[in-house]
Write a protein that holds these residues in place. Structure first.
Motif, PDB file in Angstrom:
ATOM      1  N   SER A   1       7.688   4.742  -2.982  1.00  0.00           N
ATOM      2  CA  SER A   1       7.742   5.736  -1.981  1.00  0.00           C
ATOM      3  C   SER A   1       9.309   6.480  -2.091  1.00  0.00           C
ATOM      4  O   SER A   1       9.505   7.515  -2.323  1.00  0.00           O
ATOM      5  CB  SER A   1       7.589   5.439  -0.485  1.00  0.00           C
ATOM      6  OG  SER A   1       6.205   5.422  -0.316  1.00  0.00           O
TER       7      SER A   1
ATOM      8  N   ILE B   1       0.825  -1.194   0.081  1.00  0.00           N
ATOM      9  CA  ILE B   1      -0.047  -0.229  -0.059  1.00  0.00           C
ATOM     10  C   ILE B   1       1.126   1.270   0.020  1.00  0.00           C
ATOM     11  O   ILE B   1       1.744   1.287   0.904  1.00  0.00           O
ATOM     12  CB  ILE B   1      -0.922  -0.020   1.353  1.00  0.00           C
ATOM     13  CG1 ILE B   1      -1.922  -1.146   1.102  1.00  0.00           C
ATOM     14  CG2 ILE B   1      -2.010   1.378   1.227  1.00  0.00           C
ATOM     15  CD1 ILE B   1      -3.109  -1.276   2.091  1.00  0.00           C
ATOM     16  N   GLU B   2       0.568   2.116  -1.029  1.00  0.00           N
ATOM     17  CA  GLU B   2       1.378   3.250  -1.268  1.00  0.00           C
ATOM     18  C   GLU B   2       0.540   4.692  -1.346  1.00  0.00           C
ATOM     19  O   GLU B   2      -0.717   4.402  -1.201  1.00  0.00           O
ATOM     20  CB  GLU B   2       2.181   3.330  -2.418  1.00  0.00           C
ATOM     21  CG  GLU B   2       3.413   2.538  -2.471  1.00  0.00           C
ATOM     22  CD  GLU B   2       4.617   3.087  -1.779  1.00  0.00           C
ATOM     23  OE1 GLU B   2       4.347   4.146  -1.126  1.00  0.00           O
ATOM     24  OE2 GLU B   2       5.603   2.248  -2.363  1.00  0.00           O
ATOM     25  N   GLY B   3       1.232   5.745  -1.044  1.00  0.00           N
ATOM     26  CA  GLY B   3       0.490   6.844  -1.017  1.00  0.00           C
ATOM     27  C   GLY B   3       1.126   8.048  -0.481  1.00  0.00           C
ATOM     28  O   GLY B   3       2.168   7.875   0.066  1.00  0.00           O
TER      29      GLY B   3
ATOM     30  N   LYS C   1      -2.245   4.856   5.128  1.00  0.00           N
ATOM     31  CA  LYS C   1      -1.524   3.567   4.832  1.00  0.00           C
ATOM     32  C   LYS C   1      -1.407   2.764   5.995  1.00  0.00           C
ATOM     33  O   LYS C   1      -1.684   1.442   5.921  1.00  0.00           O
ATOM     34  CB  LYS C   1      -0.042   3.703   4.003  1.00  0.00           C
ATOM     35  CG  LYS C   1      -0.173   4.766   2.962  1.00  0.00           C
ATOM     36  CD  LYS C   1       1.078   4.971   2.353  1.00  0.00           C
ATOM     37  CE  LYS C   1       2.007   6.113   3.400  1.00  0.00           C
ATOM     38  NZ  LYS C   1       1.116   7.149   3.917  1.00  0.00           N
ATOM     39  N   THR C   2      -0.986   3.274   6.999  1.00  0.00           N
ATOM     40  CA  THR C   2      -0.766   2.624   8.224  1.00  0.00           C
ATOM     41  C   THR C   2      -2.108   1.898   8.735  1.00  0.00           C
ATOM     42  O   THR C   2      -2.125   0.826   9.108  1.00  0.00           O
ATOM     43  CB  THR C   2       0.050   3.477   9.363  1.00  0.00           C
ATOM     44  OG1 THR C   2       1.311   3.785   8.514  1.00  0.00           O
ATOM     45  CG2 THR C   2       0.240   2.489  10.509  1.00  0.00           C
TER      46      THR C   2
ATOM     47  N   LYS D   1       6.934  -2.205   7.438  1.00  0.00           N
ATOM     48  CA  LYS D   1       6.558  -0.982   7.111  1.00  0.00           C
ATOM     49  C   LYS D   1       7.962  -0.233   7.038  1.00  0.00           C
ATOM     50  O   LYS D   1       9.180  -0.339   7.404  1.00  0.00           O
ATOM     51  CB  LYS D   1       6.096  -0.124   8.388  1.00  0.00           C
ATOM     52  CG  LYS D   1       6.058   1.179   8.400  1.00  0.00           C
ATOM     53  CD  LYS D   1       5.114   1.891   9.623  1.00  0.00           C
ATOM     54  CE  LYS D   1       5.199   3.362   9.644  1.00  0.00           C
ATOM     55  NZ  LYS D   1       5.269   4.161   8.370  1.00  0.00           N
TER      56      LYS D   1
ATOM     57  N   THR E   1       0.135  -3.419  -6.205  1.00  0.00           N
ATOM     58  CA  THR E   1       0.302  -2.133  -5.281  1.00  0.00           C
ATOM     59  C   THR E   1      -0.930  -1.245  -5.220  1.00  0.00           C
ATOM     60  O   THR E   1      -1.548  -0.955  -6.303  1.00  0.00           O
ATOM     61  CB  THR E   1       1.511  -1.434  -6.001  1.00  0.00           C
ATOM     62  OG1 THR E   1       2.756  -2.046  -5.983  1.00  0.00           O
ATOM     63  CG2 THR E   1       1.942   0.021  -5.440  1.00  0.00           C
TER      64      THR E   1
ATOM     65  N   GLN F   1      -4.776   1.241   6.908  1.00  0.00           N
ATOM     66  CA  GLN F   1      -5.262   0.253   6.085  1.00  0.00           C
ATOM     67  C   GLN F   1      -4.191  -1.120   6.133  1.00  0.00           C
ATOM     68  O   GLN F   1      -4.724  -2.245   6.031  1.00  0.00           O
ATOM     69  CB  GLN F   1      -5.422   0.648   4.822  1.00  0.00           C
ATOM     70  CG  GLN F   1      -6.584   1.560   4.644  1.00  0.00           C
ATOM     71  CD  GLN F   1      -7.991   1.197   4.900  1.00  0.00           C
ATOM     72  OE1 GLN F   1      -8.236  -0.222   4.897  1.00  0.00           O
ATOM     73  NE2 GLN F   1      -8.714   1.948   5.327  1.00  0.00           N
ATOM     74  N   THR F   2      -2.551  -1.107   6.213  1.00  0.00           N
ATOM     75  CA  THR F   2      -2.091  -2.114   6.021  1.00  0.00           C
ATOM     76  C   THR F   2      -2.112  -2.852   7.466  1.00  0.00           C
ATOM     77  O   THR F   2      -2.564  -4.113   7.459  1.00  0.00           O
ATOM     78  CB  THR F   2      -0.819  -1.609   5.984  1.00  0.00           C
ATOM     79  OG1 THR F   2      -0.163  -0.934   6.998  1.00  0.00           O
ATOM     80  CG2 THR F   2      -0.177  -1.316   4.584  1.00  0.00           C
TER      81      THR F   2
ATOM     82  N   ASP G   1       3.801  -1.408   3.946  1.00  0.00           N
ATOM     83  CA  ASP G   1       3.323  -0.125   4.235  1.00  0.00           C
ATOM     84  C   ASP G   1       4.645   0.860   3.751  1.00  0.00           C
ATOM     85  O   ASP G   1       5.541   1.103   4.238  1.00  0.00           O
ATOM     86  CB  ASP G   1       3.159   0.159   5.825  1.00  0.00           C
ATOM     87  CG  ASP G   1       2.635   1.679   6.133  1.00  0.00           C
ATOM     88  OD1 ASP G   1       2.638   2.568   5.262  1.00  0.00           O
ATOM     89  OD2 ASP G   1       2.482   1.730   7.216  1.00  0.00           O
ATOM     90  N   ARG G   2       4.449   1.273   2.498  1.00  0.00           N
ATOM     91  CA  ARG G   2       5.512   2.020   1.640  1.00  0.00           C
ATOM     92  C   ARG G   2       6.603   0.959   1.154  1.00  0.00           C
ATOM     93  O   ARG G   2       7.009   0.034   1.885  1.00  0.00           O
ATOM     94  CB  ARG G   2       5.883   3.093   2.330  1.00  0.00           C
ATOM     95  CG  ARG G   2       5.268   4.217   2.579  1.00  0.00           C
ATOM     96  CD  ARG G   2       6.130   5.639   3.156  1.00  0.00           C
ATOM     97  NE  ARG G   2       5.423   6.613   3.581  1.00  0.00           N
ATOM     98  CZ  ARG G   2       4.982   7.719   2.881  1.00  0.00           C
ATOM     99  NH1 ARG G   2       5.005   7.481   1.517  1.00  0.00           N
ATOM    100  NH2 ARG G   2       4.234   8.534   3.446  1.00  0.00           N
TER     101      ARG G   2
END
Ligand code: T5A
Ligand code: NA
Length: 208
Positions: free
Chosen positions: A97, A10-12, A18-19, A36, A128, A21-22, A92-93
């Protein structure tokens, strides 16, 4: 070529969830692992943490980039061993990133290709999910502005770098999350993650 379990990323931009949702995703997948990045607990991670939280600290942009990449390489063998044991990894990233934030600095010589080259050889994500808020939307989220890169103008340039992957990476999925509750985003993510399972509910394997 050996088969391995999926790596879900999961990126953003900063504060897009992100945290949140992961963590939720990990709790819904039995015996999965959550990693992470940056991992601020390692020796390199501690330097990264200092760099992010102390805006006065001076470090060349190339060095900072290489630290983030080195932080992923520190865990590369661990990541591979879990995947080859058949255990799902949620991240998480990760690499994107690494590339997007560094390339957004627009430093001569630090092209997207240069930034990406240091990460070549790391296990690739099988999916992703890019959490997307409207321009400036993350600036309203709690805690925004505390760290080095949490500046709206810079975030806008990072977004442009992330968007370059949208049409190039075939395992990429952008989700517009404006106005959606945590539960609604969770459901959208689950829908995408389910595509990594076969009809019997078993994880599809990847050969790498
Ligand atoms: N970086 C990172 C690089 O430059 N190079 C690299 O290689 C890497 C890996 C730190 C910085 O490092 C840079 C990028 C970053 O600038 P980090 O440690 O991931 O990276 O940053 P964090 O500060 O931990 O995480 P973020 O700020 O990015 O936040 P998250 O994880 O996206 O968001 P989250 O889940 O913590 O949520 C933020 C807030 O929003 C709320 C949450 O409750 C929380 O308060 N929220 C929602 N509110 C409304 N609706 C929803 N649907 C919501 N979902 C969450
Ligand atoms: Na986070």
């Amino acid at each position: 070529m050996t088969k391995r379990a999926p790596l879900i990323l999961i990126e953003g931009l900063d504060r897009t969830g992100k945290t949140t949702q992961t963590t939720l995703l990990q709790s819904s997948i039995p015996s999965s692992h959550l990693l992470k990045f940056p991992d601020r607990t390692t020796e390199i991670g501690k330097l990264i943490n200092e760099y992010l939280t102390n805006k006065q600290l001076k470090m060349s942009d190339q060095s900072a980039h290489l630290l983030f990449s080195a932080n992923r390489w520190e865990l590369a063998e661990h990541i591979k061993s879990l995947l080859y044991k058949g255990e799902v990894i949620i991240m998480d990233r990760y690499v994107y990133s690494g590339v997007a934030y560094s390339a957004a600095k627009e430093v001569p010589g630090m092209s997207l290709e240069w930034c990406l080259s240091c990460d070549k050889g790391l296990p690739k994500p099988d999916l992703t999910i890019f959490l997307k808020l409207r321009e400036g939307g993350n600036g309203q989220r709690e805690g925004f502005g505390e760290e080095r890169y949490e500046v709206s103008e810079f975030q806008s340039r990072v977004r442009q770098q992330f968007e370059k992957f949208e049409n190039v990476e075939n395992k990429w999925c952008s989700l517009e999350v404006d106005g959606l509750s945590i539960e609604q985003v969770q459901a959208l993510i689950w829908e995408k993650v389910s595509l990594l399972k076969d009809q019997e509910g078993k994880w599809l394997t990847t050969e790498e």
